[in-house]
Design a protein around this motif. Structure first.
Motif, short mmCIF file in Angstrom:
data_model
loop_
_atom_site.label_atom_id
_atom_site.label_comp_id
_atom_site.label_asym_id
_atom_site.label_seq_id
_atom_site.Cartn_x
_atom_site.Cartn_y
_atom_site.Cartn_z
N ASN A 256 1.24 -1.55 -0.03
CA ASN A 256 0.34 0.15 -0.12
C ASN A 256 0.81 1.10 -0.02
N PHE A 257 0.77 2.06 -0.82
CA PHE A 257 1.59 3.60 -1.41
C PHE A 257 0.98 4.01 -0.51
N SER A 258 1.51 5.13 0.47
CA SER A 258 0.52 5.99 0.99
C SER A 258 1.12 7.21 1.27
N VAL A 259 0.16 7.77 1.41
CA VAL A 259 1.34 9.49 0.93
C VAL A 259 0.19 10.69 2.32
N ALA A 260 0.71 12.00 2.38
CA ALA A 260 0.31 13.07 3.25
C ALA A 260 0.51 13.82 2.13
N GLY A 261 -0.83 14.53 2.51
CA GLY A 261 -0.30 16.46 2.27
C GLY A 261 -1.01 16.99 2.55
N HIS A 262 -0.58 18.56 3.06
CA HIS A 262 -1.55 20.15 3.49
C HIS A 262 -3.39 19.75 2.45
N ARG A 263 -3.80 20.10 2.82
CA ARG A 263 -5.27 20.80 2.67
C ARG A 263 -5.70 21.67 2.43
N ASN A 264 -4.72 22.87 3.39
CA ASN A 264 -4.95 24.13 3.49
C ASN A 264 -3.87 24.82 3.49
N THR A 265 -3.48 25.63 3.37
CA THR A 265 -1.95 26.60 3.52
C THR A 265 -0.62 25.39 2.90
N HIS A 266 0.09 26.28 2.58
CA HIS A 266 1.63 25.44 1.94
C HIS A 266 0.99 24.83 1.27
N GLY A 267 0.59 25.38 0.12
CA GLY A 267 0.38 24.62 -1.25
C GLY A 267 -0.02 24.02 -1.60
N GLU A 268 -1.69 23.30 -0.87
CA GLU A 268 -2.30 22.58 0.04
C GLU A 268 -2.90 22.08 -1.58
N PRO A 269 -1.74 20.78 -2.34
CA PRO A 269 -2.37 19.92 -2.92
C PRO A 269 -3.35 19.14 -3.54
N PHE A 270 -3.57 18.62 -1.33
CA PHE A 270 -5.12 18.62 -1.69
C PHE A 270 -6.18 18.92 -0.84
N ARG A 271 -6.15 19.52 -1.47
CA ARG A 271 -7.30 20.29 -1.01
C ARG A 271 -8.93 20.16 -1.25
N TYR A 272 -8.73 19.83 -2.77
CA TYR A 272 -9.83 19.35 -3.79
C TYR A 272 -10.30 17.89 -3.68
N ILE A 273 -9.37 17.01 -3.23
CA ILE A 273 -9.12 15.08 -2.98
C ILE A 273 -10.81 15.09 -2.58
N ASN A 274 -11.68 15.41 -1.88
CA ASN A 274 -12.91 14.62 -1.58
C ASN A 274 -13.71 15.36 -2.38
N LYS A 275 -13.35 15.76 -4.30
CA LYS A 275 -14.22 15.62 -5.23
C LYS A 275 -13.88 14.62 -6.10
N LEU A 276 -12.52 13.28 -5.20
CA LEU A 276 -12.52 12.75 -6.58
C LEU A 276 -13.61 11.50 -6.48
N LEU A 277 -14.11 11.33 -7.67
CA LEU A 277 -15.01 9.89 -7.37
C LEU A 277 -14.37 9.13 -8.09
N PRO A 278 -15.01 7.93 -7.85
CA PRO A 278 -14.26 6.51 -8.46
C PRO A 278 -14.42 5.97 -10.21
N GLY A 279 -12.88 5.29 -10.17
CA GLY A 279 -12.93 5.59 -11.96
C GLY A 279 -11.33 6.98 -12.34
N ASP A 280 -11.82 7.62 -11.16
CA ASP A 280 -11.06 8.89 -11.47
C ASP A 280 -9.48 8.65 -11.41
N PRO A 281 -8.19 8.94 -12.20
CA PRO A 281 -7.25 8.21 -12.26
C PRO A 281 -6.20 9.09 -11.64
N ILE A 282 -5.01 8.79 -10.95
CA ILE A 282 -3.86 9.36 -10.20
C ILE A 282 -2.81 8.80 -10.78
N VAL A 283 -2.09 9.13 -11.28
CA VAL A 283 -0.41 8.27 -11.31
C VAL A 283 0.81 9.17 -10.81
#
Length: 442
Positions: free
Chosen positions: A335-362
């Protein structure tokens, strides 16, 4: 302008013959005799026929007739000289005293030499019948001031001025009247200031005791000073909080984006030069790049989840240390597990709650592209729930070991009370030599 017309004889040449009605040059000499062609009457007219107050009935003879015409001059040169002399001086019916009395309402008349009419001169002999002699005009009058020589409306007195009663008879010149007007303005100012005589009166000097009491009364009380200090403290705190919020919400993102962009370029340059090789990476060092096409996210992945060295620099951290160590993308199982900020400091995971089943992540590495498809999401869980990054994550719906992906971030936004979890499953592994996967090409 002339006497009765003579009877036409047999030898006359017509009504327009030379000298039919009057001698030659009579009309010209009469016009030259006028002191003011606009207001003086012509010969044969009464001064009363004019509306100007300069002409008075008192200066007209008792019988109402015009001054007698003198006999004709003997020499043409003498007649012309008399006409010029009469033109330079006013007629005997010039009345400056009446003008001053009507316009300025003076109590005493202004002395003038114009009212003394010269006695009519005797006839002046002349050789010819075509030149008319004239009486000697009186001496030129001396006006009282510069206001008495202008044209005036006939017998119409101007409205009285408000300060006429205080100024008295208007006998001054223009300069004197201006000074009087300025004096009236000063008097009005002094009257306004002197409405309260007690206020205008200078205060009596205070004694030493009274001065000390007044100084103590002028000082602020301790309560006023304390409230002022507290208010200044609150204002300072408010400004500091505003600056801190601006720093957190705006400046940290700008700074993190710059750092993450430089790190991404550095990783790609090392891949292109062949300096970096797959293996174990030191904490804080970038080794991969994550693409989330739906959210338009391109962020470097670094080893470790240290806040200052990795997460606050706008990068995504890999759980690779201690009890939280997870598999790498190249592992055949894990299991390749990662973490990221949702707010401030670049916020790369700000909108991951909007992902739907089947959306690609590379996940892009030096050797290959690993494509995952989003399968499930856990909206909220405790930060201490480490089972979500296990080889077979709890709550993900996976029941057997496989090649999985786990994204973790804080929730709700702008807090770190809980964790938001997104899972994915690998669906494609593509070597870099075969080009980019379809998820990045489209």
């Amino acid at each position: 302008m002339s006497g009765p017309r003579p009877e036409r004889g047999a030898g006359d040449e017509g009504p327009y013959a030379q000298g039919a009605y009057e001698a030659d040059g009579t009309f010209v000499a009469a016009i030259d005799q006028l002191a003011d062609p606009l207001t003086d009457p012509l010969p044969g007219q009464r001064p009363g026929q004019h509306a100007s107050p300069w002409f008075r009935a008192g200066n007209i003879p008792a019988d109402g007739a015009t001054p007698p015409a003198p006999p004709r001059a003997q020499q043409p040169q003498q007649g012309l000289q008399g006409a010029q002399q009469a033109q330079e001086t006013p007629r005997e019916w010039y009345d400056p005293e009446g003008y001053e009395r009507d316009w300025y309402r003076q109590a005493e008349p202004v002395r003038s030499t114009a009212s003394a009419a010269a006695p009519p001169p005797g006839p002046e002999p002349g050789p010819g019948p075509d030149v008319v002699s004239r009486p000697a005009p009186p001496a030129a009058p001396v006006p009282a001031d510069d206001e008495t020589v202008g044209l005036r409306t006939a017998d119409v007195a101007p409205p009285p001025r408000p300060s006429a009663a205080a100024d008295g008879p208007r006998t001054q010149g223009r300069a004197e009247r201006r000074k009087a007007a300025k004096g009236r303005g000063r008097r009005r100012t002094e009257a306004t200031a002197g409405a309260d005589p007690e206020a205008a009166r200078p205060a009596a000097p205070m004694s030493r005791v009274e001065a000390r009491r007044a100084a103590r009364a002028a000082k602020d009380s301790p309560a006023v000073v304390a409230s002022r200090v507290v208010g200044e403290v609150f204002i300072s705190l408010g400004v500091l909080m505003l600056l801190f919020v601006t720093y957190q919400l705006w400046w940290t993102n700008i700074r993190a984006d710059l750092i993450a962009g430089k790190e991404t370029n550095k990783i790609q340059d090392e891949w292109a030069s062949g300096e970096r090789r797959p293996g174990v990476f030191e904490p804080g060092r970038g080794f991969a790049i994550m693409h989330i096409p739906k959210l338009d996210v391109v962020a470097p992945i670094a080893e470790g989840i240290d806040k200052e060295k990795v997460l606050d620099r706008g990068m995504i951290g890999h759980y690779g240390e201690g009890k939280l160590k997870t598999a790498m993308p190249s592992a055949k199982q894990g299991n390749f597990s990662v973490a990221g900020h949702r707010n401030t400091h670049g916020e790369p995971f700000r909108y991951i709650n909007k992902l739907l089943p089947g959306d690609p992540i590379v996940v892009e590495t030096q050797d290959a592209y690993y494509t995952y498809e989003m399968t499930s999401i856990l909206p909220q869980t405790s930060p201490s729930n480490v089972s979500v990054i296990a080889p077979v994550p709890a709550g993900s719906g996976f029941t057997a070991p496989g090649r999985y992906l786990t994204l973790t971030t804080c929730t709700p936004e702008f807090t770190s009370t809980y964790r938001l979890i997104v899972w994915g499953k690998m669906v494609d592994e593509r070597p870099r030599s075969k080009g980019k996967p379809d998820a990045l090409v489209g």
